[in-house]
Enzyme design. Structure first.
Site, mmCIF file in Angstrom:
data_model
loop_
_atom_site.group_PDB
_atom_site.id
_atom_site.type_symbol
_atom_site.label_atom_id
_atom_site.label_comp_id
_atom_site.label_asym_id
_atom_site.label_seq_id
_atom_site.Cartn_x
_atom_site.Cartn_y
_atom_site.Cartn_z
ATOM 1 N N LYS A 237 27.112 5.508 78.569
ATOM 2 C CA LYS A 237 26.622 5.650 77.196
ATOM 3 C C LYS A 237 25.095 5.541 77.192
ATOM 4 C CE LYS A 237 27.507 3.859 72.540
ATOM 5 N NZ LYS A 237 28.150 2.792 71.747
ATOM 6 N N HIS B 209 23.125 5.521 74.284
ATOM 7 C CA HIS B 209 22.552 5.058 73.017
ATOM 8 C C HIS B 209 23.315 3.822 72.561
ATOM 9 C CE1 HIS B 209 26.000 7.581 71.953
ATOM 10 N NE2 HIS B 209 26.109 6.842 70.850
#
Length: 227
Positions: free
Chosen positions: A104, A106
């Protein structure tokens, strides 16, 4: 056989987690039996499962660890349920951690879900079943990449007692030799056969002579010489 082992085997059957028939495994092997922890779907089932794992981890590895790591995806609910059970049974707060299949970029960034793993942490890995040891090849470097981390051991619910990727030893024995970590199981397939072979459970014989012959043939091909 210890009473808790029979109880756990019956729990797997009742939860439709342990099945007998004709299955193709992740390793590509054709198997007459299959164990799918994804079939634990209710709160009562997950609570009970977490308690079985917590007791097994406590008995095999003690309390000297900080993080319970459950590889994605099935290891995520296993690690959560077991950390809750560990707190309730033994009064010790263990952090849970899992990996993401995709990193991921963000918000809560990175490859890890749940607690971050840091220098000095002691980790126990929790999985549903290890057939060939393939999954630990992916999990081990992820954990080690987080820093100076000690992996205390691996706990699975079922030892399939078949050879690993690189030898005639079982996947669990191979993991110990290759990675230097203890690998333990709540029950083995030998326990399952002892518990269910030609014995009626809730009106059904799950392992009759035909199924027993299929299991024996499977172990002739894939069985480990050292469990």
């Amino acid at each position: 056989m210890e009473a808790y082992k029979q109880e756990f085997i019956e729990f797997m059957v009742d939860s439709k987690v342990l099945k007998f028939g004709d299955f193709t495994l992740k390793s590509g092997r054709k198997s007459p039996f299959f164990m799918n922890a994804g079939a634990y779907v209710t709160g009562a089932q997950l609570k009970k499962l977490g308690e079985y794992y917590a007791k097994a981890i406590h008995d095999n590895f003690g309390d000297d660890f900080d993080v319970l790591f459950g590889p994605a995806y099935k290891g995520i609910p296993l690690s959560v349920a077991t950390t809750i059970a560990y707190s309730e049974l033994y009064g010790k707060e263990i952090r849970y951690c899992s990996n993401r299949k995709e990193i991921k970029d963000h918000g809560d960034v990175g490859i890890l879900l749940g607690s971050k793993i840091k220098d000095g942490d002691k980790v126990v890995i929790i999985e549903d079943v290890t057939t060939s040891g393939k999954s630990i090849e992916e999990t081990f470097p992820i954990i080690k990449a987080q820093g100076d981390v000690e992996i205390k051991g691996l706990m699975v619910s079922l030892n399939r007692m078949e050879r690993g990727l690189d030898s005639d030893k079982s996947a669990l024995a191979e993991i110990k030799e290759k990675y230097g970590i203890e690998a333990r199981a709540i029950v083995t397939m030998a326990d399952v056969v002892e518990c269910l072979y030609n014995k009626e459970y809730k009106g059904e014989v799950l392992i009759d002579d035909t199924m027993k012959a299929s299991i024996d043939a499977y172990y002739e091909q894939y069985g480990a010489k050292t469990v």
